[in-house]
Scaffold this motif. Structure first.
Motif, PDB file in Angstrom:
ATOM      1  N   GLY A 209       0.818  -1.208   0.000  1.00  0.00           N
ATOM      2  CA  GLY A 209       0.000   0.000   0.000  1.00  0.00           C
ATOM      3  C   GLY A 209       0.852   1.258   0.000  1.00  0.00           C
ATOM      4  N   ILE A 210       1.880   1.273   0.847  1.00  0.00           N
ATOM      5  CA  ILE A 210       2.781   2.428   0.905  1.00  0.00           C
ATOM      6  C   ILE A 210       3.585   2.560  -0.380  1.00  0.00           C
ATOM      7  N   ALA A 211       4.139   1.454  -0.870  1.00  0.00           N
ATOM      8  CA  ALA A 211       5.007   1.512  -2.049  1.00  0.00           C
ATOM      9  C   ALA A 211       4.250   1.956  -3.296  1.00  0.00           C
ATOM     10  N   LEU A 237      -4.239  -3.068  -6.592  1.00  0.00           N
ATOM     11  CA  LEU A 237      -3.640  -3.158  -5.258  1.00  0.00           C
ATOM     12  C   LEU A 237      -4.296  -4.262  -4.437  1.00  0.00           C
ATOM     13  N   ILE A 238      -5.609  -4.427  -4.584  1.00  0.00           N
ATOM     14  CA  ILE A 238      -6.284  -5.527  -3.881  1.00  0.00           C
ATOM     15  C   ILE A 238      -5.723  -6.872  -4.347  1.00  0.00           C
ATOM     16  N   ALA A 239      -5.677  -7.067  -5.666  1.00  0.00           N
ATOM     17  CA  ALA A 239      -5.216  -8.344  -6.210  1.00  0.00           C
ATOM     18  C   ALA A 239      -3.750  -8.596  -5.870  1.00  0.00           C
ATOM     19  N   LEU A 240      -2.920  -7.560  -5.967  1.00  0.00           N
ATOM     20  CA  LEU A 240      -1.498  -7.719  -5.687  1.00  0.00           C
ATOM     21  C   LEU A 240      -1.262  -8.058  -4.223  1.00  0.00           C
ATOM     22  N   SER A 241      -1.920  -7.348  -3.333  1.00  0.00           N
ATOM     23  CA  SER A 241      -1.760  -7.623  -1.899  1.00  0.00           C
ATOM     24  C   SER A 241      -2.230  -9.030  -1.553  1.00  0.00           C
TER      25      SER A 241
END
Length: 442
Positions: A209-211, A237-241
């Motif tokens: 999230g920060i990056a 971001l949801i899928a990556l996390s």
């Protein structure tokens, strides 16, 4: 003909919800109650357009619930703006840890004493029914990131955290049933399923999230690039996390929630506060989008614009997901083996176990008696419980146990949708009136 009928039904439902949205906010009804009725209507009991059953459709139901919960967890994280040192975080953390453990233990004890279930199934039932639902609880959650209300913050944070903190108990229940490796004396369960999966999930989501947030802001502020497609940013971001957490054998639910919190925290650190909020609000309603494009790359207001744009898309996606999954729950009810349901268990859970767990979990905390009572009442069960149930079924839960846990779980979920849907509007309206009369929120 089936596709045409589906098009008509879905179209009418969406148009009806759009037209009646302001009316529904004033009525003691929730949208989930209407979706549940639609699900019953399209199922075999009425039109017969869709036929779902708990075991035959378990894989599809697990994936549907999984996606909807992920959208809701990310949304919940984006709504929570205070820094991690803010004392308000103590409430959801205590609910997600202390109250979660107490709830699982009490449900397991009741199941062992009165439902004649084996120990593993008792713990599994507790883990399935302990988490409060982030999807169906939107009306009692934080409405704006600047909302400082302790009640809404506690319920929002609890819904975001406990869908992940329940997972160790799910794995423990499956392990005691011989469906998951626990290791000698449970060492693997404690080291991997409790410590590693929790810590790695939170760290993965926070780091990503920060990056990604910093990368987007750098491109927008310095180079006027990466503007637009904030919906892709949210979904990406949801899928990556989630994917990275699963590859690391960590809890993806916690990762997605942490990613949302991190993105909001980044915005809080780099925006201009109320000035940015006002600029973003004007930009969001700009008809020709020129103001939005300027604000999106403005060094001062870009963080607030990014967070608000991502949140706005995610809330819309979450609502669409809620429509699909609650209709699916309604269409599933015809096939539930209701003979295995223990209806006395439902009020015991909602009226005794949940309030007791909240009282113990929040002992000596800085919340008023009224807030503690409302937190105890709004222990909404829904899509998260369906996900954990289907997860267990797909991991080899024996058919007799699957039937019993399905009946117990869905009796709680359906009851929660109805009674919490009826009570949320009048109770929250009364709470807000009390706040306006000058009674402190804390």
């Amino acid at each position: 003909m089936d596709f045409a009928l589906w098009s008509v039904i879905v179209g009418l439902l969406l148009v009806l919800m759009a037209l009646a949205s302001t009316v529904l906010k004033r009525l003691p009804l929730s949208t989930a109650m209407l979706y549940l009725l639609v699900g019953l209507g399209v199922g075999p009991l009425a039109l017969g357009l869709v036929s779902l059953d708990p075991r035959g459709s378990a894989s599809m139901l697990e994936r549907m619930a999984e996606v909807v919960v992920l959208l809701s967890l990310f949304t919940a994280g984006l709504k929570l703006s205070p820094g991690l040192r803010d004392q308000r975080w103590a409430l959801p953390v205590r609910l997600a840890l202390n109250s979660m453990v107490v709830t699982v233990a009490l449900i397991a004890l009741v199941a062992w004493l009165f439902l004649d279930l084996p120990p593993g199934a008792c713990i599994l039932l507790g883990a399935i029914l302990a988490p409060t639902d982030p999807v169906l609880a939107s009306e009692v959650q934080v409405q704006e990131p600047q909302d400082g209300d302790k009640l809404r913050f506690a319920l929002t944070g609890e819904g975001g955290l406990n869908d992940g903190s329940a997972f160790p108990f799910v794995m423990l229940g499956l392990g005691l049933l011989g469906l998951h490796e626990l290791g000698p004396f449970g060492w693997r369960w404690f080291a991997v399923d409790v410590l590693w999966a929790t810590a790695a999930g939170l760290a993965t989501g926070w780091g990503l999230g920060i990056a990604i947030g910093r990368l987007v802001l750098w491109l927008r502020r310095r180079h006027k690039e990466a503007v637009g497609l904030d919906d892709f940013l949210a979904l990406g971001l949801i899928a990556l996390s989630y994917g990275c957490a699963l590859l690391l054998h960590a809890y993806g639910f916690l990762a997605v929630f942490a990613a949302g919190v991190a993105l909001r925290r980044l915005e809080q650190r780099h925006s201009a506060g109320e000035a940015s909020a006002a600029s973003v609000e004007r930009a969001m309603v700009d008809p020709d989008r020129t103001l939005a494009e300027r604000v999106a790359v403005d060094p001062e207001h870009a963080p607030a614009f990014m967070a608000q744009a991502v949140l706005g898309f995610n809330q819309h996606a979450e609502r669409i997901g809620e429509v699909a999954i609650v209709i699916a729950i309604g269409a599933l009810l015809w096939a539930v083996p209701w003979q295995h349901a223990a209806w006395w268990f439902v009020p015991l859970l909602l009226l005794v176990i949940r309030p007791v767990a909240v009282r113990l979990g929040l002992a000596r905390s800085a919340v008023s008696r009224g807030q503690r009572w409302l937190i105890g009442w709004f222990g909404i069960r829904g899509v998260g419980s369906l996900y954990y149930l289907m997860y267990a079924v797909n991991h080899g839960l024996p058919a007799p146990l699957a039937d019993r846990l399905t009946a117990l779980t869905l009796s709680v979920v359906v009851t929660s949708i109805v009674i919490h849907g009826i009570s949320v509007t009048p109770l929250m309206a009364a709470y807000e009136r009390a706040v306006r009369r000058g009674r402190p929120r804390g």
